[in-house]
Design an enzyme around this catalytic site. Sequence first.
Site, PDB file in Angstrom:
ATOM      1  N   ASP A   1       0.739  -1.022   0.063  1.00 17.23           N
ATOM      2  CA  ASP A   1      -0.016   0.136  -0.160  1.00 17.23           C
ATOM      3  C   ASP A   1       0.719   1.211  -0.201  1.00 17.23           C
ATOM      4  O   ASP A   1       2.161   1.143   0.254  1.00 17.23           O
ATOM      5  CB  ASP A   1      -0.938  -0.159   1.363  1.00 17.23           C
ATOM      6  CG  ASP A   1      -1.753   1.274   1.290  1.00 17.23           C
ATOM      7  OD1 ASP A   1      -2.158   1.680   0.408  1.00 17.23           O
ATOM      8  OD2 ASP A   1      -2.113   1.591   2.497  1.00 17.23           O
TER       9      ASP A   1
ATOM     10  N   ASP B   1      -0.295   5.144   1.148  1.00 14.83           N
ATOM     11  CA  ASP B   1      -0.148   5.863   2.137  1.00 14.83           C
ATOM     12  C   ASP B   1      -0.266   5.179   3.555  1.00 14.83           C
ATOM     13  O   ASP B   1      -1.097   4.312   3.708  1.00 14.83           O
ATOM     14  CB  ASP B   1      -1.426   6.840   1.854  1.00 14.83           C
ATOM     15  CG  ASP B   1      -1.528   7.741   0.801  1.00 14.83           C
ATOM     16  OD1 ASP B   1      -0.145   7.911   0.322  1.00 14.83           O
ATOM     17  OD2 ASP B   1      -2.522   8.243   0.337  1.00 14.83           O
TER      18      ASP B   1
END
Length: 403
Positions: free
Chosen positions: A244, A246
């Site tokens: 991922d 953020d």
Amino acid sequence: MKEMMQRPKQAVILAGGRGTRLRPLTDTRPKPMIEFHGKPFMAYLLELLREQGFERVLLCLGYLPKVIQAYCGDGQRFGLSIEYSVSDVEDDTGRRLKVAAPRIEQYFLLMYCDNYWPLRFDALWKSYLDTGAEAMLTVYRNEDGYTKDNVRLSEDGAVLFYDKNRATPRLQGVDIGFGLFRREALELVPDENVSFERVVYPTLVARRTLFAFPTSHRYYSVSSHERLGLTERFLARTPAVILDRDGVLNARPPQGEYVTSWAQWRWLPGAREALRLLHDAGYQVIVISNQAGIARGAMRAEDVETIHRRMREEAAVAGGSIDAIYYCPHHWDDGCACRKPKPGMFFSAQREFHLDLSRTRFYGDDERDGQAAKAAGCPFTMISASSTLLDAVRQLREDAVHG
């Protein structure tokens, strides 16, 4: 009833065909004995079954059976018990299974010797129990047009139509094997030399008791010369991770806000070092990210692309690399297939890089990431301030050394 049903421990593999489309490779060996990275395709299938908790395998042979028997033996070196049913080389699948019937257990997994798919048997078995089906086929959704469709499904997953010739209009999806059956299905096979699929599947469809376990994870095969290169790449099992963005690589902005420019980007402590360690260990690194700020007008796609270009540049300066980035630009309510927790971006990466998602760990920082990983069949590690990406990568490398 469900509580009384024990999960199958036996897999039955149809491996009797001549493999004529693969000549001259199959002039002296059956097609599951074609080698990839120093071992035959059959070995990958047997290892998969052992990993998924199977104990017994019945191989239904016809063409050059001694080649397979000599290699597989009693199965001990694979951690399995292997038996054989050998019938005439001209036998079709129905006849081959009819001959083998006395050795087939009450519930069994039926496979073809020329298809590999990262089986998640616990999920398949649960789906089988939940539907109350007589039989269940694993069906590749085929959104990418990888092959020709041969089934049509209802919204609840029932198989409405099966066409082995793949000529019927409005088909969507393809049966790839890895089917769950009761032994009673073999009673539907006449004594003649017939195809199991042509005879049994339409009968079960008419009863509305044949269901599908749909998957978007591509399968790989030794069915034709055209497929061998892709299978070679897939079975190389180049190590890869999915990250991922953020909250894993950079500081997550407040809820409802977005990183809209590079000036707002803040690397998390240790993130670049983690990317360097992954690069040094030979891992492909793929980033996936929801970026609904595009649909909400907070930024443009060009802004995201600029951020990602700078992110990759700084990762490279630190000695790391990012092989690909996938992001979802859609709004929360757009109903797309790519926004996490839906797994669409995982499957896009899988097809482009020929990943085995069951062996590709995903690192994320919230509950939706875990849900997406489960939907894609990826192992998952949660990242947080107290358990950073760098911590996780160090653990990954240590596990690789000792595993």
